[in-house]
Design a protein around this motif. Structure first.
Motif, short mmCIF file in Angstrom:
data_model
loop_
_atom_site.label_atom_id
_atom_site.label_comp_id
_atom_site.label_asym_id
_atom_site.label_seq_id
_atom_site.Cartn_x
_atom_site.Cartn_y
_atom_site.Cartn_z
N VAL A 177 0.86 -1.18 0.00
CA VAL A 177 0.00 0.00 0.00
C VAL A 177 0.90 1.23 0.00
CG1 VAL A 177 -1.77 1.30 1.26
CG2 VAL A 177 -1.85 -1.21 1.21
N PRO A 178 0.71 2.15 -0.94
CA PRO A 178 1.59 3.33 -1.01
C PRO A 178 1.34 4.31 0.13
CG PRO A 178 -0.19 3.51 -2.61
CD PRO A 178 -0.30 2.14 -2.02
N ASN A 179 2.33 5.15 0.38
CA ASN A 179 2.23 6.14 1.46
C ASN A 179 1.20 7.22 1.19
OD1 ASN A 179 4.20 4.82 2.91
ND2 ASN A 179 5.87 6.12 2.19
N SER A 180 0.70 7.27 -0.02
CA SER A 180 -0.34 8.25 -0.36
C SER A 180 -1.65 7.96 0.36
CB SER A 180 -0.57 8.27 -1.88
OG SER A 180 -0.90 6.96 -2.34
N VAL A 181 -1.82 6.71 0.83
CA VAL A 181 -3.07 6.33 1.51
C VAL A 181 -3.09 6.92 2.92
CG1 VAL A 181 -4.40 4.39 2.45
CG2 VAL A 181 -3.40 4.23 0.16
N ILE A 182 -4.11 7.72 3.19
CA ILE A 182 -4.22 8.38 4.50
C ILE A 182 -5.46 7.91 5.28
CG2 ILE A 182 -2.91 10.43 3.85
CD1 ILE A 182 -5.57 11.86 3.32
N GLU A 183 -6.25 7.06 4.66
CA GLU A 183 -7.42 6.47 5.33
C GLU A 183 -7.47 4.99 4.98
OE1 GLU A 183 -10.85 9.92 5.54
OE2 GLU A 183 -10.67 8.76 3.69
N CYS A 184 -7.69 4.16 6.00
CA CYS A 184 -7.83 2.73 5.77
C CYS A 184 -8.83 2.17 6.76
CB CYS A 184 -6.47 2.04 5.92
SG CYS A 184 -6.49 0.32 5.38
N GLY A 185 -9.88 1.58 6.26
CA GLY A 185 -10.97 1.11 7.12
C GLY A 185 -10.65 -0.17 7.86
N GLN A 186 -11.46 -0.45 8.88
CA GLN A 186 -11.31 -1.67 9.68
C GLN A 186 -11.42 -2.91 8.79
OE1 GLN A 186 -10.17 -0.58 13.14
NE2 GLN A 186 -11.19 -2.54 13.27
N ASN A 187 -10.63 -3.90 9.11
CA ASN A 187 -10.72 -5.22 8.47
C ASN A 187 -10.58 -5.18 6.95
OD1 ASN A 187 -11.28 -6.20 11.08
ND2 ASN A 187 -13.46 -5.87 10.80
N ALA A 188 -9.83 -4.20 6.46
CA ALA A 188 -9.67 -4.07 5.01
C ALA A 188 -9.08 -5.32 4.38
CB ALA A 188 -8.79 -2.86 4.68
N PHE A 189 -8.23 -6.03 5.15
CA PHE A 189 -7.55 -7.21 4.61
C PHE A 189 -7.87 -8.48 5.40
CE2 PHE A 189 -4.99 -3.39 3.84
CZ PHE A 189 -4.96 -3.41 2.46
N LEU A 190 -8.98 -8.46 6.11
CA LEU A 190 -9.38 -9.60 6.92
C LEU A 190 -9.78 -10.78 6.04
CD1 LEU A 190 -9.80 -10.45 9.89
CD2 LEU A 190 -12.19 -9.77 9.63
N LYS A 191 -9.46 -11.98 6.50
CA LYS A 191 -9.77 -13.24 5.80
C LYS A 191 -9.11 -13.31 4.42
CE LYS A 191 -13.79 -14.81 8.29
NZ LYS A 191 -15.11 -15.47 8.22
N THR A 192 -7.90 -12.76 4.34
CA THR A 192 -7.06 -12.99 3.16
C THR A 192 -6.00 -14.01 3.58
OG1 THR A 192 -5.51 -11.22 3.74
CG2 THR A 192 -7.40 -10.61 2.37
N SER A 193 -5.06 -14.29 2.67
CA SER A 193 -3.95 -15.19 2.98
C SER A 193 -2.62 -14.43 2.96
CB SER A 193 -3.91 -16.35 1.99
OG SER A 193 -5.08 -17.14 2.09
N ILE A 194 -2.70 -13.13 3.26
CA ILE A 194 -1.50 -12.28 3.19
C ILE A 194 -0.45 -12.75 4.19
CG2 ILE A 194 -0.62 -9.95 3.63
CD1 ILE A 194 -3.23 -8.86 2.48
N LYS A 195 0.74 -13.01 3.66
CA LYS A 195 1.88 -13.39 4.50
C LYS A 195 2.83 -12.22 4.72
CE LYS A 195 1.84 -18.19 2.90
NZ LYS A 195 2.59 -19.24 2.15
N GLU A 196 2.88 -11.34 3.72
CA GLU A 196 3.81 -10.21 3.79
C GLU A 196 3.11 -8.94 3.33
OE1 GLU A 196 8.23 -8.90 2.13
OE2 GLU A 196 7.59 -11.00 2.09
N ALA A 197 3.25 -7.88 4.12
CA ALA A 197 2.59 -6.61 3.81
C ALA A 197 3.55 -5.45 4.02
CB ALA A 197 1.36 -6.43 4.68
#
Length: 195
Positions: A127-147
């Protein structure tokens, strides 16, 4: 008369045969056309379509995906119809269960709650640094290992058991319990900007 009758009879048979051939050809053409129509319509029905909404400020947001199961990769463009893409709406990509790769441009400023909820094939995110808002659980129930994300996005990862490594690129604060139950988290890289 017999000969004449035979000729007439043969002509009648030929005529019926020609008619039969025409009907057969017509039926065959109809079947082919029908099959082609269903094939084309079926193919169109299975094409994923990312939907954009034009906001009052002249920017676009992604607000839905049709035929979610057919979306395997998506590179979000910086520009859509000549205007910047700045938002991913709430639940926009949710339940895109086959989505494995997504790129987010530096025109993005906001990611809605549950934006990638239940994208079970998604294994990494930047996610780029330009993002200044991010909602709850935006990436919940994914298989993300690295962020790799700004600190503002940490509310998007609670109870993400697959998360092994996270790099926070910028930000001043990390909220309480943002990595609660991330039981496989082994590495956290923090920015110098944290207070």
């Amino acid at each position: 008369l017999i000969t004449g009758g035979k000729i007439l009879h043969n002509e009648k048979e030929n005529l019926e045969e020609k008619k039969g051939n025409k009907v057969s050809v017509a039926c065959t053409s109809l079947v082919i056309a029908t099959v082609l129509s269903f094939t084309v319509l079926g193919a169109l029905a299975l094409v994923p379509r990312v939907k954009y909404k034009l906001n009052k400020d002249g920017t676009y947001e992604i607000n839905d995906v049709q035929n979610k199961y057919e979306l395997f990769r998506y590179d979000i463009p910086k520009i859509h119809n000549g205007k910047p893409v700045t938002k991913i709406a709430k639940s926009a990509f949710s339940n895109c269960e086959n989505l494995k790769y997504v790129t987010i441009p530096d025109s993005m400023t906001s990611i809605g709650a549950g934006a990638f909820y239940n994208c079970v094939s998604l294994e990494s995110i930047v996610v780029p640094n330009s993002v200044i808002e991010c909602g709850q659980n935006a990436f919940l129930k994914t298989s993300i290992k690295e962020a790799t994300v700004p600190a503002i996005c940490t509310p998007g990862f609670p109870t993400l058991e697959t998360l092994e490594k996270i790099t926070l690129t910028t930000g001043e604060l990390i909220g309480n319990s943002n990595f609660y139950n991330c039981i496989n988290l082994k590495e956290v890289n923090l920015p110098d900007t944290l207070l």
